[in-house]
Design a protein around this motif. Structure first.
Motif, short mmCIF file in Angstrom:
data_model
loop_
_atom_site.label_atom_id
_atom_site.label_comp_id
_atom_site.label_asym_id
_atom_site.label_seq_id
_atom_site.Cartn_x
_atom_site.Cartn_y
_atom_site.Cartn_z
N ALA A 63 0.83 -1.20 -0.03
CA ALA A 63 -0.11 0.19 -0.13
C ALA A 63 0.85 1.14 0.13
O ALA A 63 2.25 1.09 0.25
CB ALA A 63 -0.85 -0.11 1.24
N ALA A 64 0.41 2.27 -0.47
CA ALA A 64 0.97 3.58 -0.58
C ALA A 64 1.47 4.19 1.11
O ALA A 64 0.87 3.64 1.97
CB ALA A 64 0.22 4.75 -0.93
N LYS A 68 7.32 5.79 0.05
CA LYS A 68 6.81 7.19 -0.49
C LYS A 68 7.36 7.61 -1.72
O LYS A 68 7.01 8.42 -2.35
CB LYS A 68 6.61 8.18 0.67
N GLY A 87 4.49 6.42 -3.32
CA GLY A 87 3.99 7.69 -2.87
C GLY A 87 3.44 7.56 -1.66
O GLY A 87 3.39 6.71 -0.81
N LEU A 111 -1.79 1.38 13.79
CA LEU A 111 -0.92 2.49 13.95
C LEU A 111 -1.62 3.71 13.80
O LEU A 111 -2.81 3.55 13.01
CB LEU A 111 -0.12 2.29 12.51
N ASN A 145 1.09 7.05 -6.48
CA ASN A 145 -0.07 7.93 -5.65
C ASN A 145 0.43 9.26 -5.56
O ASN A 145 1.75 9.67 -5.24
CB ASN A 145 -0.02 7.30 -4.48
N ASN A 179 -4.73 10.88 -4.86
CA ASN A 179 -5.12 10.88 -3.36
C ASN A 179 -5.79 12.04 -2.88
O ASN A 179 -5.41 12.85 -2.89
CB ASN A 179 -4.11 10.42 -2.35
N LYS A 225 -8.17 7.02 -4.71
CA LYS A 225 -8.35 6.54 -3.32
C LYS A 225 -9.02 7.13 -2.24
O LYS A 225 -8.83 8.38 -2.13
CB LYS A 225 -6.72 6.65 -2.75
N ASN A 254 -8.26 4.50 2.66
CA ASN A 254 -7.14 5.32 3.44
C ASN A 254 -7.16 4.92 4.72
O ASN A 254 -8.39 4.34 5.43
CB ASN A 254 -7.28 6.59 2.97
N THR A 255 -6.62 5.79 5.86
CA THR A 255 -6.70 5.71 7.33
C THR A 255 -8.04 6.39 7.76
O THR A 255 -8.59 7.09 6.82
CB THR A 255 -5.60 6.14 7.84
N SER A 273 -4.91 2.92 11.21
CA SER A 273 -4.90 1.71 10.23
C SER A 273 -4.71 0.62 10.94
O SER A 273 -4.20 0.49 12.24
CB SER A 273 -3.51 2.06 9.25
N LEU A 277 -9.56 -1.14 11.62
CA LEU A 277 -10.21 -0.65 10.17
C LEU A 277 -10.53 -1.70 9.32
O LEU A 277 -11.20 -1.38 8.45
CB LEU A 277 -8.96 0.15 9.58
N ILE A 304 -5.58 -5.66 6.57
CA ILE A 304 -5.48 -7.27 5.91
C ILE A 304 -4.21 -7.58 6.87
O ILE A 304 -3.23 -7.03 6.29
CB ILE A 304 -5.43 -7.32 4.38
C1 LIG Z 1 2.68 5.30 8.40
C2 LIG Z 1 1.63 5.39 7.24
C3 LIG Z 1 1.76 6.29 6.12
C4 LIG Z 1 0.91 6.16 5.07
N1 LIG Z 1 0.90 7.08 4.19
C5 LIG Z 1 0.13 6.97 3.14
C6 LIG Z 1 0.20 7.95 1.93
O1 LIG Z 1 1.24 8.60 1.91
N2 LIG Z 1 -0.60 7.97 0.91
C7 LIG Z 1 -1.83 6.98 0.87
O2 LIG Z 1 -2.62 7.17 -0.07
N3 LIG Z 1 -2.08 6.15 1.85
C8 LIG Z 1 -1.11 6.27 3.06
N4 LIG Z 1 -1.25 5.40 4.13
C9 LIG Z 1 -2.52 4.76 4.22
C10 LIG Z 1 -2.14 3.16 3.50
O3 LIG Z 1 -1.71 3.13 2.26
C11 LIG Z 1 -3.52 2.25 3.74
O4 LIG Z 1 -4.52 2.62 2.96
C12 LIG Z 1 -3.88 2.42 5.26
O5 LIG Z 1 -2.93 2.26 6.18
C13 LIG Z 1 -4.75 1.01 5.45
O6 LIG Z 1 -4.29 -0.30 5.30
P1 LIG Z 1 -3.30 -1.11 6.27
O7 LIG Z 1 -4.48 -1.09 7.50
O8 LIG Z 1 -3.08 -2.45 5.92
O9 LIG Z 1 -2.33 -0.32 6.78
C14 LIG Z 1 -0.25 5.46 5.11
C15 LIG Z 1 -0.32 4.47 6.34
C16 LIG Z 1 0.57 4.38 7.15
C17 LIG Z 1 0.28 3.53 8.45
#
Ligand SMILES: Cc1cc2nc3c(=O)[nH]c(=O)nc-3n(C[C@H](O)[C@H](O)[C@H](O)COP(=O)(O)O)c2cc1C
Length: 362
Positions: A63-64, A68, A87, A111, A145, A179, A225, A254-255, A273, A277, A304
């Motif tokens: 995931a993004a 980055k 990204g 997190l 992204n 995004n 997104k 996203n978060t 996240s 979630l 996931i």
């Molecule tokens: C530390 C961190 C940084 C993130 N930065 C971005 C970001 O720059 N751009 C974005 O679209 N999503 C970002 N996300 C969101 C993740 O891509 C994802 O959508 C979200 O964390 C849910 O998935 P997960 O539960 O597997 O982490 C970030 C998540 C975390 C934890």
């Protein structure tokens, strides 16, 4: 498992962002080593899937937010990922929010981050990826992204800001992600509203077509997104706009800024996240799949950790899934574990291809 017993305890003695940066630096060095070190991506006849004209060796992507600035792109395939989303990249370089800005909640597999798009900026990232692309063929699809520079304000300037990054990066991407859903850039989520989103998506879709015509190639697929903190009505509007603008698909989610399902000590501001979630992100995919009648590809992300989680998300309507927080808790081979587990679940249920599974349990 070595990661849980030995590596994770060491990493978790460090500040989350420092641990992340150090690990990424090592992976970036490994990524630059001769191509001989990189293995072909993990794949299996049951896991290959075609989405928007791209072939994915398996459906589990990074995931993004993890890589980055595109520093370690080739390495992720070695851990079993079937695609990478780099990204968020902003048009101008920017430092993001004051530190500390990433927090772990291990008992909850969660997190919270408020990084606020720390980015090298799209000019530098474009040069980095361009060099990478010249040197080797990537073994998995690459998404890039893009998001808004914090200090840019006013609708026209913001549209211009997205377009700048799009023009610099889109030719280097197999797909581009727009995004509009990070909770850590003030005003960003307003761009999920119907009129603004429509203007932004139409502009980028038209730009994509014009750029493709010049280069005599098909337009780059575009995904938007979205946040999990939307009502069903908001989502229906997003779907309407996406279809009208001719956008390829949607990444959800996203978060979240909500704190449901989380005990009260998670009090840091920012996007949550991981495990808390999961149910919400799955519901969003299920609703989007119903609204779109399965006609546009969805990428499911949020909480996931296991093959079962991925299996359910695909059954809910996702053609592909992504992981970030699950990797922090389970280690980099989480993608491989999810993939091997997916094969077993498909065998158990007599499912031959992933495409058959998408949306089956909507
Ligand atoms: C530390 C961190 C940084 C993130 N930065 C971005 C970001 O720059 N751009 C974005 O679209 N999503 C970002 N996300 C969101 C993740 O891509 C994802 O959508 C979200 O964390 C849910 O998935 P997960 O539960 O597997 O982490 C970030 C998540 C975390 C934890």
């Amino acid at each position: 498992m070595i990661y849980r017993r030995a590596i994770r305890p060491l990493l978790f003695t460090q500040d989350p962002e420092i641990a992340h940066e150090r690990t990424l630096e090592m992976l970036a060095i490994a990524s630059g080593l001769p191509a001989g070190l990189s293995r072909p991506p993990y794949t299996h006849s049951r896991l290959i899937i075609e989405v928007a004209g791209m072939t994915f060796p398996n459906p589990v992507g990074l995931a993004a937010g993890c890589d980055k600035n595109g520093k370690a792109i080739p390495i992720w395939a070695n851990f079993g990922f079937g695609f990478v989303e780099t990204g968020t990249v902003t048009a101008q370089p920017q430092p993001g929010n004051p530190k500390p800005r990433v927090f772990r909640f291990p008992e909850q597999g969660a997190l919270v981050n408020r990084l606020g798009f720390n980015s090298d900026g799209s000019e530098v990232v474009a040069k980095r990826i361009s060099k990478l692309r010249r040197g080797r063929k990537l073994s998995t699809p690459l998404g890039i992204n893009i998001g808004k520079t914090k200090l840019v304000s006013g609708d026209d300037a913001i549209l211009d800001d997205y377009r700048t990054s799009f023009r610099r990066l889109s030719r280097l991407a197999d797909f581009v992600v727009i995004n509009v859903s990070s909770p850590n850039t003030p005003g960003l989520r307003q761009w999920q509203e119907k009129d603004k989103l429509g203007t932004l998506l139409k502009m980028l879709a038209e730009d994509g077509i014009a750029l493709a015509q010049k280069r005599n190639v098909p337009p780059v697929p575009l995904f938007v997104k979205i946040s999990p903190d939307m009502t069903e009505g908001d989502m229906a509007e997003v779907v309407e706009v996406v279809i009208e603008a001719g956008i390829t698909g949607i990444i959800a989610t996203n978060t979240t800024i909500a704190r449901e399902g989380v005990v009260s000590h998670v009090e840091q501001t920012g996007g949550l996240s991981g495990k808390p979630l999961k149910d919400r992100a799955a519901t969003v995919i299920r609703q989007l799949y119903r609204m779109t009648e399965g006609k546009i590809p969805l990428i499911g992300v949020g909480g996931i950790f296991t093959a079962q989680d991925a299996y359910e998300r695909i059954r809910a309507g996702a053609s592909l899934v992504q992981v970030y927080t699950g990797m922090v808790y389970e280690g980099p081979f989480v993608a491989r574990h999810i993939n091997t587990g997916l094969i077993k679940l498909m065998e158990r249920d007599g499912v031959e291809t992933l495409a058959e599974l998408v949306g089956i349990g909507k």
